[in-house]
Design a protein around this motif. Structure first.
Motif, PDB file in Angstrom:
ATOM      1  N   THR A   1       0.810  -1.221   0.000  1.00 11.27           N
ATOM      2  CA  THR A   1       0.000   0.000   0.000  1.00 11.27           C
ATOM      3  C   THR A   1       0.844   1.272   0.000  1.00 11.27           C
ATOM      4  O   THR A   1       0.319   2.355  -0.237  1.00 11.27           O
ATOM      5  CB  THR A   1      -0.966   0.028   1.202  1.00 11.27           C
ATOM      6  OG1 THR A   1      -0.215  -0.180   2.394  1.00 11.27           O
ATOM      7  CG2 THR A   1      -2.025  -1.028   1.078  1.00 11.27           C
ATOM      8  N   VAL A   2       2.136   1.138   0.262  1.00  7.95           N
ATOM      9  CA  VAL A   2       3.007   2.316   0.272  1.00  7.95           C
ATOM     10  C   VAL A   2       4.104   2.211  -0.779  1.00  7.95           C
ATOM     11  O   VAL A   2       5.063   2.998  -0.775  1.00  7.95           O
ATOM     12  CB  VAL A   2       3.615   2.548   1.680  1.00  7.95           C
ATOM     13  CG1 VAL A   2       2.525   2.905   2.680  1.00  7.95           C
ATOM     14  CG2 VAL A   2       4.402   1.337   2.145  1.00  7.95           C
ATOM     15  N   GLU A   3       3.936   1.272  -1.700  1.00  6.11           N
ATOM     16  CA  GLU A   3       4.929   1.072  -2.750  1.00  6.11           C
ATOM     17  C   GLU A   3       5.129   2.368  -3.531  1.00  6.11           C
ATOM     18  O   GLU A   3       4.181   3.102  -3.798  1.00  6.11           O
ATOM     19  CB  GLU A   3       4.458  -0.043  -3.694  1.00  6.11           C
ATOM     20  CG  GLU A   3       5.511  -0.501  -4.645  1.00  6.11           C
ATOM     21  CD  GLU A   3       5.136  -1.786  -5.372  1.00  6.11           C
ATOM     22  OE1 GLU A   3       5.988  -2.281  -6.108  1.00  6.11           O
ATOM     23  OE2 GLU A   3       4.012  -2.268  -5.224  1.00  6.11           O
TER      24      GLU A   3
ATOM     25  N   LEU B   1       6.523   5.049  -2.494  1.00  5.92           N
ATOM     26  CA  LEU B   1       6.656   6.225  -1.636  1.00  5.92           C
ATOM     27  C   LEU B   1       8.039   6.251  -0.995  1.00  5.92           C
ATOM     28  O   LEU B   1       8.601   5.206  -0.661  1.00  5.92           O
ATOM     29  CB  LEU B   1       5.598   6.221  -0.528  1.00  5.92           C
ATOM     30  CG  LEU B   1       4.136   6.360  -0.943  1.00  5.92           C
ATOM     31  CD1 LEU B   1       3.233   6.313   0.286  1.00  5.92           C
ATOM     32  CD2 LEU B   1       3.915   7.656  -1.711  1.00  5.92           C
TER      33      LEU B   1
ATOM     34  N   HIS C   1      10.722   6.599   1.932  1.00  4.50           N
ATOM     35  CA  HIS C   1      10.601   6.123   3.317  1.00  4.50           C
ATOM     36  C   HIS C   1      10.248   7.233   4.300  1.00  4.50           C
ATOM     37  O   HIS C   1       9.534   6.999   5.283  1.00  4.50           O
ATOM     38  CB  HIS C   1      11.870   5.368   3.762  1.00  4.50           C
ATOM     39  CG  HIS C   1      13.076   6.245   3.943  1.00  4.50           C
ATOM     40  ND1 HIS C   1      13.412   6.783   5.144  1.00  4.50           N
ATOM     41  CD2 HIS C   1      14.007   6.659   3.055  1.00  4.50           C
ATOM     42  CE1 HIS C   1      14.517   7.502   5.014  1.00  4.50           C
ATOM     43  NE2 HIS C   1      14.894   7.444   3.745  1.00  4.50           N
TER      44      HIS C   1
ATOM     45  N   ILE D   1       6.495   7.756   4.021  1.00  2.10           N
ATOM     46  CA  ILE D   1       5.793   6.648   4.687  1.00  2.10           C
ATOM     47  C   ILE D   1       5.767   6.885   6.186  1.00  2.10           C
ATOM     48  O   ILE D   1       4.716   6.781   6.825  1.00  2.10           O
ATOM     49  CB  ILE D   1       6.470   5.298   4.352  1.00  2.10           C
ATOM     50  CG1 ILE D   1       6.328   4.979   2.860  1.00  2.10           C
ATOM     51  CG2 ILE D   1       5.886   4.172   5.210  1.00  2.10           C
ATOM     52  CD1 ILE D   1       7.185   3.821   2.396  1.00  2.10           C
TER      53      ILE D   1
ATOM     54  N   HIS E   1       3.346   9.835   7.112  1.00  2.00           N
ATOM     55  CA  HIS E   1       1.909   9.619   6.932  1.00  2.00           C
ATOM     56  C   HIS E   1       1.373   8.354   7.593  1.00  2.00           C
ATOM     57  O   HIS E   1       0.193   8.295   7.943  1.00  2.00           O
ATOM     58  CB  HIS E   1       1.568   9.590   5.440  1.00  2.00           C
ATOM     59  CG  HIS E   1       1.832  10.889   4.752  1.00  2.00           C
ATOM     60  ND1 HIS E   1       1.049  12.011   4.941  1.00  2.00           N
ATOM     61  CD2 HIS E   1       2.821  11.253   3.894  1.00  2.00           C
ATOM     62  CE1 HIS E   1       1.535  13.011   4.219  1.00  2.00           C
ATOM     63  NE2 HIS E   1       2.599  12.582   3.577  1.00  2.00           N
ATOM     64  N   PHE E   2       2.231   7.351   7.776  1.00  3.69           N
ATOM     65  CA  PHE E   2       1.746   6.067   8.288  1.00  3.69           C
ATOM     66  C   PHE E   2       2.458   5.595   9.541  1.00  3.69           C
ATOM     67  O   PHE E   2       2.025   4.634  10.167  1.00  3.69           O
ATOM     68  CB  PHE E   2       1.897   4.977   7.208  1.00  3.69           C
ATOM     69  CG  PHE E   2       1.166   5.295   5.941  1.00  3.69           C
ATOM     70  CD1 PHE E   2      -0.211   5.120   5.837  1.00  3.69           C
ATOM     71  CD2 PHE E   2       1.852   5.784   4.837  1.00  3.69           C
ATOM     72  CE1 PHE E   2      -0.883   5.412   4.665  1.00  3.69           C
ATOM     73  CE2 PHE E   2       1.191   6.079   3.657  1.00  3.69           C
ATOM     74  CZ  PHE E   2      -0.180   5.896   3.577  1.00  3.69           C
TER      75      PHE E   2
ATOM     76  N   SER F   1      -2.653  -2.859   4.767  1.00  2.00           N
ATOM     77  CA  SER F   1      -2.862  -3.530   3.468  1.00  2.00           C
ATOM     78  C   SER F   1      -4.038  -4.499   3.477  1.00  2.00           C
ATOM     79  O   SER F   1      -4.467  -4.953   2.414  1.00  2.00           O
ATOM     80  CB  SER F   1      -1.601  -4.303   3.079  1.00  2.00           C
ATOM     81  OG  SER F   1      -1.416  -5.396   3.960  1.00  2.00           O
TER      82      SER F   1
END
Length: 195
Positions: free
Chosen positions: A24-26, A28, A30, A33, A36-37, A46
């Protein structure tokens, strides 16, 4: 339930879980990521979804099981033509390879015409598994298999991954030996990037 079985199962499930966690963060960075996550350490983001990497990996394992041992680019190309079909799970790079195979190109040439990507290295671990404890064979087979989808440094990266996976199966291996194997069976450029 042998130690070898546990290692193979761990390799398969670990790769699929890592793929799912990153899917789901492919693409992006690091830092984006993290911003935001936060830290992604489970499958909640995911919801267990896997990517094309795991689909290609599973096709490789299925081909190995079907052939009951080591495989070549020709063996995997047959399954690739059956299973890599236009649908949202596959990236354009895999679909392009499938189209070339259907046009009659050799699987040892299709990677020459493809878009640069990490397809080969991301799904090559089954080649390390079937060549467990033999990184030289793993790297040689990885070169052949990786050329289905890639060329150049991407193939070198796949060779490093397969050699490292094969080395990880050596009883009582140390992480330093796994890393050294990856360096030994890759190009100078790839080797310099391995920590």
């Amino acid at each position: 339930n042998t130690r070898l079985y546990q290692k193979v199962l761990g390799c398969m499930t670990g790769a699929a879980m890592g793929d799912s966690m990153g899917s789901t963060v492919e693409c992006l960075h690091h830092l984006a990521i993290k911003k935001h996550f936060g830290e992604i350490n489970d499958l909640s983001l995911s919801k267990g979804r896997i990517s094309d990497d795991t689909l290609i990996r599973l096709a490789t394992y299925a081909t190995i099981a079907e052939k009951r041992g080591r495989i070549s680019a020709l063996d995997l190309a047959e399954r690739w033509m059956r299973e890599v079909t236009p649908r949202e799970e596959f990236w354009i790079t895999e679909l392009f390879v499938s189209a070339q195979l259907h046009m009659g190109l050799s699987p040892r040439e299709t990677g020459l015409h493809n878009i640069r990507a990490d397809d080969a290295a991301m799904a090559i671990d089954p080649i390390g598994v079937i060549n467990c404890c033999n990184p030289r064979n793993a790297a040689a087979d990885a070169r052949d298999i990786a050329e289905i989808s890639q060329k150049g440094i991407e193939v070198d990266s796949a060779m490093a991954v397969a050699a490292a996976v094969a080395t990880a199966f050596v009883p009582n291996v140390r992480i330093e030996e796994v890393i050294e194997s990856a360096r030994k069976f890759s190009s100078g450029v790839v080797s310099s990037k391995i920590d």
